[in-house]
Design a protein around this motif. Structure first.
Motif, PDB file in Angstrom:
ATOM      1  N   LEU A  61       1.170  -1.250   0.265  1.00  0.00           N
ATOM      2  CA  LEU A  61      -0.741  -0.060  -0.391  1.00  0.00           C
ATOM      3  C   LEU A  61       0.689   1.214   0.098  1.00  0.00           C
ATOM      4  N   GLY A  62       1.892   1.302   0.891  1.00  0.00           N
ATOM      5  CA  GLY A  62       2.265   2.837   0.702  1.00  0.00           C
ATOM      6  C   GLY A  62       3.292   2.904  -0.545  1.00  0.00           C
ATOM      7  N   THR A  63       3.644   1.024  -1.086  1.00  0.00           N
ATOM      8  CA  THR A  63       4.618   1.516  -2.355  1.00  0.00           C
ATOM      9  C   THR A  63       3.553   2.331  -3.268  1.00  0.00           C
ATOM     10  N   LEU A  64       2.154   2.119  -3.483  1.00  0.00           N
ATOM     11  CA  LEU A  64       1.461   2.343  -3.850  1.00  0.00           C
ATOM     12  C   LEU A  64       0.483   4.203  -3.574  1.00  0.00           C
ATOM     13  N   PHE A  65       0.927   4.410  -3.146  1.00  0.00           N
ATOM     14  CA  PHE A  65       0.306   5.726  -2.063  1.00  0.00           C
ATOM     15  C   PHE A  65       1.799   6.142  -2.704  1.00  0.00           C
ATOM     16  N   PHE A 133      -1.254 -18.765   8.185  1.00  0.00           N
ATOM     17  CA  PHE A 133      -0.450 -17.009   9.026  1.00  0.00           C
ATOM     18  C   PHE A 133      -0.825 -16.160   8.226  1.00  0.00           C
ATOM     19  N   TYR A 134       0.416 -16.439   7.798  1.00  0.00           N
ATOM     20  CA  TYR A 134       1.128 -15.224   6.551  1.00  0.00           C
ATOM     21  C   TYR A 134      -0.402 -14.478   5.548  1.00  0.00           C
ATOM     22  N   GLY A 135      -1.016 -15.541   5.223  1.00  0.00           N
ATOM     23  CA  GLY A 135      -2.376 -14.800   4.936  1.00  0.00           C
ATOM     24  C   GLY A 135      -3.432 -14.436   5.785  1.00  0.00           C
ATOM     25  N   LEU A 136      -3.686 -14.897   6.706  1.00  0.00           N
ATOM     26  CA  LEU A 136      -3.975 -13.559   7.705  1.00  0.00           C
ATOM     27  C   LEU A 136      -3.937 -12.202   8.360  1.00  0.00           C
ATOM     28  N   GLY A 137      -2.151 -12.368   7.810  1.00  0.00           N
ATOM     29  CA  GLY A 137      -1.580 -11.286   8.181  1.00  0.00           C
ATOM     30  C   GLY A 137      -2.145 -10.096   6.939  1.00  0.00           C
ATOM     31  N   LEU A 138      -1.928 -10.913   6.234  1.00  0.00           N
ATOM     32  CA  LEU A 138      -1.721  -9.747   4.946  1.00  0.00           C
ATOM     33  C   LEU A 138      -3.678  -9.157   4.398  1.00  0.00           C
ATOM     34  N   LEU A 139      -4.650 -10.487   5.008  1.00  0.00           N
ATOM     35  CA  LEU A 139      -5.957  -9.678   5.074  1.00  0.00           C
ATOM     36  C   LEU A 139      -6.106  -8.723   5.556  1.00  0.00           C
ATOM     37  N   ASN A 140      -5.477  -8.681   7.060  1.00  0.00           N
ATOM     38  CA  ASN A 140      -5.756  -7.842   8.211  1.00  0.00           C
ATOM     39  C   ASN A 140      -4.673  -6.670   7.897  1.00  0.00           C
ATOM     40  N   GLY A 141      -4.376  -6.493   6.504  1.00  0.00           N
ATOM     41  CA  GLY A 141      -3.386  -5.605   6.584  1.00  0.00           C
ATOM     42  C   GLY A 141      -4.042  -4.844   5.901  1.00  0.00           C
ATOM     43  N   PHE A 142      -4.918  -5.180   4.930  1.00  0.00           N
ATOM     44  CA  PHE A 142      -5.475  -4.858   3.712  1.00  0.00           C
ATOM     45  C   PHE A 142      -6.988  -4.095   4.633  1.00  0.00           C
ATOM     46  N   LEU A 143      -7.278  -4.630   5.482  1.00  0.00           N
ATOM     47  CA  LEU A 143      -8.674  -4.298   6.450  1.00  0.00           C
ATOM     48  C   LEU A 143      -8.208  -2.541   6.732  1.00  0.00           C
ATOM     49  N   PRO A 144      -9.503  -2.137   6.208  1.00  0.00           N
ATOM     50  CA  PRO A 144      -9.658  -0.039   6.553  1.00  0.00           C
ATOM     51  C   PRO A 144      -9.416  -0.164   8.068  1.00  0.00           C
ATOM     52  N   ALA A 165       7.208   3.054   0.512  1.00  0.00           N
ATOM     53  CA  ALA A 165       7.563   1.636   1.313  1.00  0.00           C
ATOM     54  C   ALA A 165       7.685   1.805   2.523  1.00  0.00           C
ATOM     55  N   MET A 166       9.061   2.956   2.385  1.00  0.00           N
ATOM     56  CA  MET A 166       9.164   2.387   4.046  1.00  0.00           C
ATOM     57  C   MET A 166       8.947   3.108   4.830  1.00  0.00           C
ATOM     58  N   THR A 167       8.166   4.165   4.790  1.00  0.00           N
ATOM     59  CA  THR A 167       6.746   4.683   5.503  1.00  0.00           C
ATOM     60  C   THR A 167       6.004   3.329   5.866  1.00  0.00           C
ATOM     61  N   MET A 168       6.036   2.924   5.630  1.00  0.00           N
ATOM     62  CA  MET A 168       4.781   2.045   5.811  1.00  0.00           C
ATOM     63  C   MET A 168       5.695   0.664   6.938  1.00  0.00           C
ATOM     64  N   ALA A 169       6.418   0.303   5.949  1.00  0.00           N
ATOM     65  CA  ALA A 169       7.573  -1.221   6.992  1.00  0.00           C
ATOM     66  C   ALA A 169       7.681  -0.304   8.036  1.00  0.00           C
ATOM     67  N   LEU A 170       8.289   1.031   8.333  1.00  0.00           N
ATOM     68  CA  LEU A 170       8.176   1.422   9.539  1.00  0.00           C
ATOM     69  C   LEU A 170       7.334   1.351  10.306  1.00  0.00           C
ATOM     70  N   PHE A 171       5.882   1.618   9.849  1.00  0.00           N
ATOM     71  CA  PHE A 171       4.257   1.622  10.811  1.00  0.00           C
ATOM     72  C   PHE A 171       4.542   0.241  11.642  1.00  0.00           C
ATOM     73  N   GLY A 172       4.507  -0.499  10.048  1.00  0.00           N
ATOM     74  CA  GLY A 172       4.362  -2.363  11.060  1.00  0.00           C
ATOM     75  C   GLY A 172       5.061  -2.887  11.949  1.00  0.00           C
ATOM     76  N   LEU A 173       6.321  -2.191  11.803  1.00  0.00           N
ATOM     77  CA  LEU A 173       7.678  -2.915  12.373  1.00  0.00           C
ATOM     78  C   LEU A 173       7.088  -1.994  14.276  1.00  0.00           C
ATOM     79  N   ALA A 174       6.840  -0.544  13.895  1.00  0.00           N
ATOM     80  CA  ALA A 174       6.415  -0.180  15.341  1.00  0.00           C
ATOM     81  C   ALA A 174       5.623  -0.619  15.981  1.00  0.00           C
ATOM     82  N   THR A 175       4.393  -1.637  15.020  1.00  0.00           N
ATOM     83  CA  THR A 175       3.439  -1.987  15.940  1.00  0.00           C
ATOM     84  C   THR A 175       3.320  -3.534  16.019  1.00  0.00           C
ATOM     85  N   MET A 176       4.517  -4.010  15.722  1.00  0.00           N
ATOM     86  CA  MET A 176       5.351  -5.748  16.163  1.00  0.00           C
ATOM     87  C   MET A 176       4.829  -5.953  17.974  1.00  0.00           C
ATOM     88  N   PRO A 177       5.925  -4.821  18.409  1.00  0.00           N
ATOM     89  CA  PRO A 177       6.168  -5.464  19.872  1.00  0.00           C
ATOM     90  C   PRO A 177       4.546  -5.364  20.363  1.00  0.00           C
TER      91      PRO A 177
END
Length: 223
Positions: A61-65, A133-144, A165-177
């Motif tokens: 999504l970050g790449t697209l936007f 599990f990867y599929g579920l994460g992918l689905l969750n990531g695309f939910l509004p 892409a880097m902005t969204m990667a950092l966002f995802g990594l920061a929400t992981m904990p």
């Protein structure tokens, strides 16, 4: 790209908004797909793969936007209008997270409970392979999600595919904990006082950043 701001807002938001929005999602797959008798390493790997799927969706999504943001860099005035509108949207998102207004709340709920989404979720939740599990994460990531929209707006204003892409990667990594620890400290993270404090902090940062972006946009337009 303000790395510190991205990580701060994402981490605070994960302890408030993400726990509320995705907590049920995480607890559902944890109960249905992960056997308590399985090893700690397998359980941890399952959660990590889920989060990798979620971050993969954010990066796409970050790449697209980021690419869409390139369309607004042809002139300073057009870029200014985009910054101004994006800033206003961020302010509305922050107020929505605080419960002051109902902005995007109905959209989040309507799409998340769409029959097709529930069908895909049902299929993935009843499959215990690691790829599911990867599929579920992918689905969750695309939910509004309002918090995701905020970072997508940030990705778009970067006007760069790489930075988007880097902005969204950092966002995802920061929400992981918070997402990884949800199953272990769910009572603490879902406590009303703590969660409300984190939501307010994240909301205030988003509102302040939105006002700042609108100011930058307004200044560019009137020049």
């Amino acid at each position: 790209m303000d790395v510190t701001a991205i990580i701060s807002v994402a981490f605070l938001g994960s302890l408030g908004h993400c726990i509320g929005m995705c907590g049920g999602f995480v607890m559902a797959y944890s109960s249905a797909k992960i056997d308590s008798s399985s090893s700690s390493a397998h359980q941890f790997l399952s959660h990590v793969i889920y989060n990798i799927g979620r971050i993969s969706a954010y990066v796409l999504l970050g790449t697209l936007f980021g690419a869409l943001g390139l369309l607004f860099t042809f002139s300073a005035q057009i870029s200014g209008y985009f910054y101004f509108v994006a800033g206003i949207i961020m302010v509305l998102m922050g107020l929505s997270m605080m419960g002051k207004i109902k902005f995007l709340t109905s959209l989040e709920s309507n799409i998340a409970f769409h029959p097709q989404i529930k069908k895909i979720f049902s299929h993935l939740i009843h499959t215990k392979t690691l790829t599911s599990f990867y599929g579920l994460g992918l689905l969750n990531g695309f939910l509004p999600c309002g918090l995701v929209y905020f970072f997508l707006a940030t990705a778009a204003t970067s006007g760069s595919i790489v930075q988007g892409a880097m902005t969204m990667a950092l966002f995802g990594l920061a929400t992981m904990p918070a997402m990884l620890g949800l199953g272990y400290v769910v009572g603490f993270l879902k406590g009303n006082g703590f969660r409300e404090l984190m939501i307010k902090l994240a909301s205030l940062i988003i509102i302040a950043y939105g006002i700042y972006m609108s100011y930058i946009g307004f200044a560019a337009v009137v020049q």
